[in-house]
Design an enzyme around this catalytic site. Structure first.
Site, PDB file in Angstrom:
ATOM      1  N   HIS A  60       0.799  -1.221   0.000  1.00 35.19           N
ATOM      2  CA  HIS A  60       0.000   0.000   0.000  1.00 35.19           C
ATOM      3  C   HIS A  60       0.834   1.274   0.000  1.00 35.19           C
ATOM      4  O   HIS A  60       0.267   2.369  -0.052  1.00 35.19           O
ATOM      5  CB  HIS A  60      -0.923   0.022   1.228  1.00 35.19           C
ATOM      6  CG  HIS A  60      -1.945  -1.064   1.252  1.00 35.19           C
ATOM      7  ND1 HIS A  60      -2.915  -1.200   0.284  1.00 35.19           N
ATOM      8  CD2 HIS A  60      -2.147  -2.088   2.125  1.00 35.19           C
ATOM      9  CE1 HIS A  60      -3.681  -2.245   0.561  1.00 35.19           C
ATOM     10  NE2 HIS A  60      -3.236  -2.808   1.669  1.00 35.19           N
ATOM     11  N   ARG A  85       6.981  -5.647   3.569  1.00 35.03           N
ATOM     12  CA  ARG A  85       5.709  -6.236   3.147  1.00 35.03           C
ATOM     13  C   ARG A  85       5.694  -6.216   1.625  1.00 35.03           C
ATOM     14  O   ARG A  85       5.628  -5.154   1.000  1.00 35.03           O
ATOM     15  CB  ARG A  85       4.508  -5.474   3.699  1.00 35.03           C
ATOM     16  CG  ARG A  85       3.191  -6.064   3.171  1.00 35.03           C
ATOM     17  CD  ARG A  85       1.987  -5.761   4.018  1.00 35.03           C
ATOM     18  NE  ARG A  85       1.569  -4.371   3.954  1.00 35.03           N
ATOM     19  CZ  ARG A  85       0.467  -3.896   4.568  1.00 35.03           C
ATOM     20  NH1 ARG A  85      -0.293  -4.712   5.276  1.00 35.03           N
ATOM     21  NH2 ARG A  85       0.158  -2.624   4.484  1.00 35.03           N
ATOM     22  N   ASP A  99      17.472 -10.331  -1.211  1.00 35.67           N
ATOM     23  CA  ASP A  99      18.806 -10.048  -1.749  1.00 35.67           C
ATOM     24  C   ASP A  99      19.261  -8.634  -1.411  1.00 35.67           C
ATOM     25  O   ASP A  99      20.458  -8.365  -1.243  1.00 35.67           O
ATOM     26  CB  ASP A  99      18.818 -10.232  -3.271  1.00 35.67           C
ATOM     27  CG  ASP A  99      18.846 -11.691  -3.698  1.00 35.67           C
ATOM     28  OD1 ASP A  99      18.946 -12.574  -2.814  1.00 35.67           O
ATOM     29  OD2 ASP A  99      18.748 -11.953  -4.914  1.00 35.67           O
ATOM     30  N   GLU A 163      -5.806 -11.987   7.506  1.00 36.85           N
ATOM     31  CA  GLU A 163      -6.648 -10.891   7.029  1.00 36.85           C
ATOM     32  C   GLU A 163      -8.022 -11.335   6.553  1.00 36.85           C
ATOM     33  O   GLU A 163      -8.765 -10.530   5.987  1.00 36.85           O
ATOM     34  CB  GLU A 163      -5.945 -10.165   5.874  1.00 36.85           C
ATOM     35  CG  GLU A 163      -4.584  -9.595   6.221  1.00 36.85           C
ATOM     36  CD  GLU A 163      -3.966  -8.849   5.067  1.00 36.85           C
ATOM     37  OE1 GLU A 163      -4.019  -7.613   5.070  1.00 36.85           O
ATOM     38  OE2 GLU A 163      -3.420  -9.506   4.141  1.00 36.85           O
ATOM     39  N   ASP A 189      -8.409  -4.998   6.792  1.00 36.49           N
ATOM     40  CA  ASP A 189      -8.774  -6.111   5.911  1.00 36.49           C
ATOM     41  C   ASP A 189      -9.600  -7.150   6.664  1.00 36.49           C
ATOM     42  O   ASP A 189     -10.613  -7.631   6.157  1.00 36.49           O
ATOM     43  CB  ASP A 189      -7.523  -6.762   5.325  1.00 36.49           C
ATOM     44  CG  ASP A 189      -6.984  -6.006   4.131  1.00 36.49           C
ATOM     45  OD1 ASP A 189      -7.686  -5.936   3.109  1.00 36.49           O
ATOM     46  OD2 ASP A 189      -5.863  -5.476   4.207  1.00 36.49           O
TER      47      ASP A 189
END
Length: 276
Positions: A60, A85, A99, A163, A189
């Site tokens: 988001h 996230r 990485d 969620e 959510d």
């Protein structure tokens, strides 16, 4: 049987090297915030303010994966790890942020234990997973620390968001999944999915919270959630939540600015133009 030699390199590094995962596994209570402004400077400010960790939000937030390159060292300069996230649980998305030096990955929108098992495989190298192998990156100190490949499975933090009603129904199986270290509630959510949008006092939502927290406790995993302010965070910590996020860089900034402007405007009468 002799213990394996510690191959962790000495010296300064922006990498967390598994410290956050170890703290949570030991039951330590931690606090952090989300970072979504697409600015390493705001991430650094949050780290300087004393957060235990940051969650860089690619689901988001305002920017993309390129942020990880700059946020990890900016926060790491203060000893603060960055969990990312990801926008999805796709293997390539998870591998990219690892990485670049993420201390862990938060996985959104997973509804079943089977989806979780598949996703956490992407956190680990073969034979235990399917993360792509390369050493010319920050995670391996640009090939100066190839031993990082062997340590990664013990260092990377796996955070799974709960969620949906489906995820709540399967939360015991999700919590028991190897590679899942934290169960994290996404309040908006989850409340929407349960049919009680924004009503965080609804019995259905409260019951879901308790079920998630209980599942985490029984499996020896950490549990976390997002709250809006420090007072609520303190209350949740007292209940046993150990990975608690307080707002985000943008919400905290907006609230602070609005609050100070409001206080200033209350003390000085407005002019005819509507400004003090």
């Amino acid at each position: 049987m002799t213990a394996a030699a510690d191959t962790t390199p000495a010296g300064p590094s922006p990498l967390d090297r598994g410290r956050l995962r170890a703290r949570l596994a030991a039951g330590e209570s931690t606090l952090g915030t989300f970072v979504g402004a697409a600015s390493p400077v705001t991430a650094e400010a949050c780290a300087a303010a004393g957060a235990d960790w940051l969650v860089l939000d690619l689901e988001h937030g305002s920017g993309g994966e390129e942020q990880v390159r700059d946020v990890v060292p900016a926060a790491g300069a203060y000893g603060v790890p960055t969990v990312v996230r990801v926008e999805s649980a796709a293997r390539i998305r998870i591998g990219r942020v690892l990485d670049l030096g993420a201390a862990g990955v938060m996985l959104p929108r997973l509804d079943t234990a089977e989806e979780v098992r598949e996703a956490v495989r992407h956190l680990r190298y073969p034979p235990h997973g399917d993360r792509g192998v390369a050493t010319y990156n920050r995670a391996c100190r640009f090939a100066l620390d190839p031993g990082a490949l062997g340590r990664a499975g013990d260092e990377i933090l796996g955070v799974v968001q709960i969620e949906s009603a489906s995820a709540v129904e399967q939360v015991e199986r999700i919590a028991a999944t190897d590679g899942v270290d934290v169960l994290f509630i996404g309040p908006q959510d989850l409340s929407h999915n349960l049919g009680v949008p924004f009503d965080l006092q609804a019995p259905a939502y409260q019951a879901a919270l308790e079920r998630v927290r209980g599942a985490a406790e029984r499996q020896g995993k950490a549990c976390g959630l997002l709250v809006g302010d420090g007072a609520t965070a303190a209350a949740r910590r007292a209940e046993g939540w150990t990975f608690v996020a307080i707002g985000s860089d943008t919400t905290l900034l907006a609230a602070a600015v609005a609050g100070e402007l409001g206080r200033a405007r209350q003390q000085i009468p407005a002019t005819r133009g509507g400004r003090p």
